[in-house]
Each structure stands twice: as structure tokens, then as C-alpha cells.
Design an enzyme around this catalytic site. Structure first.
Site, PDB file in Angstrom:
ATOM      1  CB  CYS A  66       5.571  -0.052   8.178  1.00 26.95           C
ATOM      2  SG  CYS A  66       4.431   0.824   7.088  1.00 26.95           S
ATOM      3  CG  HIS A  96      -6.492   2.068   5.327  1.00 23.09           C
ATOM      4  ND1 HIS A  96      -6.044   1.059   4.525  1.00 23.09           N
ATOM      5  CD2 HIS A  96      -7.271   2.834   4.554  1.00 23.09           C
ATOM      6  CE1 HIS A  96      -6.536   1.217   3.302  1.00 23.09           C
ATOM      7  NE2 HIS A  96      -7.283   2.289   3.304  1.00 23.09           N
ATOM      8  CB  CYS A 157       5.050   2.500   0.379  1.00 25.51           C
ATOM      9  SG  CYS A 157       6.326   1.451   1.069  1.00 25.51           S
ATOM     10  CG  HIS A 185      -6.600  -2.462  -0.343  1.00 21.89           C
ATOM     11  ND1 HIS A 185      -5.493  -1.713  -0.658  1.00 21.89           N
ATOM     12  CD2 HIS A 185      -6.691  -2.448   1.003  1.00 21.89           C
ATOM     13  CE1 HIS A 185      -4.936  -1.274   0.460  1.00 21.89           C
ATOM     14  NE2 HIS A 185      -5.648  -1.710   1.486  1.00 21.89           N
ATOM     15  CD  GLU A 187      -0.481  -2.236  -1.882  1.00 19.89           C
ATOM     16  OE1 GLU A 187      -0.548  -1.946  -0.671  1.00 19.89           O
ATOM     17  OE2 GLU A 187       0.172  -3.197  -2.328  1.00 19.89           O
ATOM     18  CB  CYS A 288       5.942  -4.957   2.133  1.00 13.53           C
ATOM     19  SG  CYS A 288       6.023  -4.152   3.691  1.00 13.53           S
ATOM     20  CB  SER A 317      -5.867  -1.242   8.355  1.00 12.47           C
ATOM     21  OG  SER A 317      -4.662  -1.960   8.479  1.00 12.47           O
ATOM     22  CB  SER A 318      -5.320  -4.888   3.814  1.00 10.45           C
ATOM     23  OG  SER A 318      -5.149  -6.176   3.398  1.00 10.45           O
ATOM     24  CG  ASN A 319      -1.223  -3.685   7.991  1.00  6.64           C
ATOM     25  OD1 ASN A 319      -0.916  -3.715   9.162  1.00  6.64           O
ATOM     26  ND2 ASN A 319      -1.566  -2.563   7.384  1.00  6.64           N
TER      27      ASN A 319
HETATM   28  S1  SF4 Z   1       4.217  -1.543   1.566  1.00  3.90           S
HETATM   29 FE1  SF4 Z   1       2.724  -0.810   3.042  1.00  3.90          FE
HETATM   30  S2  SF4 Z   1       3.156  -1.969   4.923  1.00  3.90           S
HETATM   31 FE2  SF4 Z   1       4.957  -2.158   3.592  1.00  3.90          FE
HETATM   32  S3  SF4 Z   1       6.393  -0.516   4.235  1.00  3.90           S
HETATM   33 FE3  SF4 Z   1       5.107   0.237   2.543  1.00  3.90          FE
HETATM   34  S4  SF4 Z   1       3.388   1.282   3.486  1.00  3.90           S
HETATM   35 FE4  SF4 Z   1       4.325  -0.053   5.036  1.00  3.90          FE
END
Ligand code: SF4
Length: 402
Positions: A66, A96, A157, A185, A187, A288, A317-319
Site C-alpha cells: 500500500c 510485517h 502512516c 498489535h 499499532e 484505511c 501481518s494483520s491485514n
Molecule cells: S494504514 Fe496501514 S494498510 Fe493503510 S495505507 Fe497505512 S500502512 Fe498501509
């Protein structure tokens, strides 16, 4: 601590950088050669499909790096260029992904050591450079590094910062932040460090338990045990759930975050009525875009007639785990791997289950003509996806020849 005031003063410090160092053009070609893939570009150009022999690959229409991750990796490369001789640390994996983190180590960007689940910042000296990763760092960590006189390169981010601003707003309005996320996590650890009172719910089921407590009361001790690691200090469910605001870890399932938001809105409406609702409930959209696009593309891909799915991304990696969850829910045989090395042969693949357990599955690659769906998490370079596709082509070609 006044986290907002601290953050503001940090951002004005000459030791703080969150915009890069002007070497974007120089690192762009390096990133291109290390992480991009010609094959993947070809597949994109052919409507995300390619067939070779018995194998048709269907790629999700949004997958992989991303922009937040690309930005963080580029800033880390720039940092190395800008400080060629300084010691450079990173508070956690930049993203991750094992191959990217391996490159960081090769560039002598060191991870802060962890002892007994605690980071040991004693290794960092004044004047060292410390990178904060894409998913951020807790305000306490930032404070330690700032007090030490380190140069901080903040690659957090902007979407994650948006969530931090949201929990700051909750705190200002005396709302408890209900954070949809995983309490361990990084974040979510960072987000909760900016919150005042907070409670972390992992899924809709946990949220329903909390909503039920708000409406009907319940066993206070049981509540406190259940959320022992997932709430702010001295959290009191009888006092601290009268005003709630919703926040999220940016990589959770978007549909679930929305359901949780709606659940608490309904709950507060039922308890306090529509006129009083805003006094008891706050919600801002902090999902996001990149996470949303990847999940939507996966939902579209699983509509196809797939024989199996390969979901590529770091095991923490959660996503990526969320993408895998979508395939599992559709009952498609799906394998979450973090690199091509997990594919041992046409008969054996080592993969991570949703429970976190690593298992080896046999006969994972069906005989004859097959359609394989492929996607990858937001921290996976295209190069890794290419390696996996080439390996599947090779294994099926070898079987066909034999
Ligand atoms: S919040 Fe995480 S998944 Fe979304 S753009 Fe930022 S780094 Fe990428």
C-alpha cells in the site's frame, strides 16, 4: 502525560523528521529493482489473469504494497543514504514482511533488542538515528528516544496518525475509546498510548458482550478478567462505558469495524435515546482506503471458480490474516504463506492457519487444470508474489511432464 502537547513539541524539534530527506529519486530505482516485478506488471496489464499450461492465475485487483508501506520503506532507504555512517535503529519491523526486514538488516538498520517482552532502549545513544515504523510507536517510546537526544525518523502512516487524532478527540470529550483491534498489535499498542480511557475489542462477539453489559449490567469481575490486557489502567465498566467513541486498528476487517460502530450506536440510542445520543457516542471514519480496497478485491476474487487460494504476507501481518479469513469463510482451500520457501513441493506446503499454528498440508496442488487465486497483504513486495507464481507454474509443469 499531555500526549498532544508532547507530540506537538516533538514535531517542532530539529531532531525529528517525518517528510524524508529529498533523496526520493535516488532510492526509487533501488526500490524498483529490489521489490517490483515485470511478471506482475504483465498480469496486471492482462486483466489480472495469466494462464500457463494447466494453471490459470487470477490475481486480486488490489493487493500488495500500500502507499503507506511504500512510503515507510522509501523513507528507511533514504535515511540510510542521508546518514551513511550513523548507527540506525528501528523500534520494530518496519513493516510485517520478512524479505523487507532482511534488507533492513543488510543495510545495518538494527532492531531494538527485546528482553522478556520489553524493548531495551539502553543500546541507543544520543545522536543515533531511530526509525519509527509504518504502524507507529507508542508515545512512551517516542518520549524515551526524544529525551535521549536521538534523531527520530517517523514513518508512521498518516492513516494511523488519523486514528491517533481520533482517540485524542475522544479523550478531550471524556469519551472512552473502544478500539477494534488486537491488544498486542504494535499499532493498537501505539493507538492506546494516545487514548485516555480505552477498551480494545477483538471482534463483534467481544463487542456484543460489552454492549450487553452497557444495557443490562453484568459480572464486573468477569468483565475485568476478560479484558485484563485490553483496557486502560483502573478501567471500571460501571463508570467508563457511559460515553464511548469508536476507533480501530487500520488493518482489521472493514465490515466488522462498521458492524461494531453500528452496534454501539444502537446500544447508546437504546440506553439514552436519540436526543442524548451525541452525548454518549462518537464515531469518525478511520478505515484505511488501502485495507478497504484489498478486502473488496478479495471479496470479488472469491466469487470466481477457484480451486485454491494462496494468500501471501508476513505471519504477523494483520491485514494478510484478514484476507485469509475471507477465503476460509467461503470454504476455499487457502494457504497463507510468507515466502516462496514455504512451498516445499507439489505435495507439501507449510502455511499459517487462522489460529496462528504453522502446519504442513499435503496434496495441496490439485492435478489437471486448475485456477489459483492469489493475493498479498499490504506489506508484501510484488517480487515475492512473482516468486510464488513462478514456483506454482514450475511445479505443475514438472508434474505434467512426468
Ligand atoms: S494504514 Fe496501514 S494498510 Fe493503510 S495505507 Fe497505512 S500502512 Fe498501509
Amino acid at each position: 502525560m499531555d500526549t498532544k502537547a508532547f507530540k506537538r513539541s516533538l514535531q517542532h524539534s530539529e531532531n525529528y523528521n517525518r517528510k524524508g530527506f529529498g533523496h526520493q529519486a535516488e532510492v526509487a530505482s533501488q526500490l524498483q529493482s529490489e521489490y517490483q516485478s515485470n511478471l506482475i506488471q504483465q498480469i496486471r496489464d492482462r486483466n489480472y489473469t495469466i494462464t500457463k499450461g494447466d494453471v490459470t492465475i487470477r490475481l486480486a485487483q488490489a493487493f500488495g504494497f500500500c502507499w503507506g508501506v511504500e512510503r515507510a520503506v522509501a523513507m528507511a532507504y533514504e535515511t540510510r543514504q542521508h546518514f551513511p555512517t550513523e548507527r540506525i535503529w528501528i523500534t520494530n519491523e518496519i513493516i510485517h514482511n520478512p524479505s523487507v526486514n532482511q534488507r533492513m538488516q543488510e543495510m545495518e538498520v538494527k532492531f531494538i533488542p527485546v528482553e522478556n517482552n520489553q524493548k531495551d532502549f539502553s543500546v541507543v545513544d544520543s545522536g543515533d538515528v531511530v526509525i519509527l515504523p509504518a504502524f507507529g510507536a507508542s508515545v512512551q517510546e517516542m518520549q524515551i528516544l526524544h529525551n535521549k537526544g536521538c534523531k527520530i525518523v517517523d514513518t508512521t502512516c498518516p492513516w494511523v496518525s488519523k486514528v491517533w487524532n481520533t482517540v485524542e478527540k475522544h479523550k478531550k470529550g471524556d469519551y472512552t475509546s473502544i478500539i477494534h483491534g488486537k491488544y498486542k498489535h504494535e499499532e493498537t499498542v501505539a493507538t492506546s498510548s494516545f487514548a485516555g480511557k480505552y477498551l480494545i475489542v477483538f471482534n463483534l462477539q467481544e463487542a456484543e458482550y460489552v454492549a450487553n453489559y452497557i444495557l443490562h449490567g453484568g459480572n464486573r469481575e468477569e468483565f475485568l478478567v476478560k479484558f485484563a490486557k485490553a483496557c486502560s489502567a483502573e478501567f471500571d465498566p460501571d463508570q467508563d462505558l457511559e460515553r464511548v467513541g469508536i476507533a480501530n486498528q487500520t488493518t482489521m476487517l472493514k465490515g466488522e469495524t462498521e458492524q461494531i460502530g453500528k452496534l454501539f450506536e444502537r446500544t447508546m440510542m437504546q440506553k439514552y435515546g436519540p436526543v442524548e445520543l451525541n452525548q454518549h457516542f462518537q464515531s469518525f471514519n478511520t478505515i484505511c482506503d488501502a485495507t478497504q480496497e484489498r478486502q473488496d478485491a478479495m471479496l470479488e476474487l472469491v466469487q470466481d471458480n477457484l480451486d485454491l487460494m494462496v494468500v501471501i504476507g508476513g505471519f504477523n501481518s494483520s491485514n494478510t490474516t484478514q484476507l485469509q479469513q475471507i477465503a476460509i469463510e467461503r470454504k476455499i482451500p487457502s494457504y497463507h504463506i510468507d515466502s516462496v520457501e514455504r512451498i516445499h513441493s507439489e505435495d507439501a506446503i507449510q502455511h499459517r492457519q487462522l489460529s496462528g499454528e504453522l502446519v504442513i498440508s499435503e496434496n495441496w496442488l490439485p492435478q489437471g487444470k486448475i485456477t489459483v487465486g492469489i493475493t498479498s497483504g499490504a506489506s508484501t513486495p510484488d517480487k515475492v508474489v512473482e516468486d510464488v507464481i513462478e514456483k506454482i507454474f514450475l511445479l505443475k509443469a514438472t508434474v505434467a511432464v512426468v
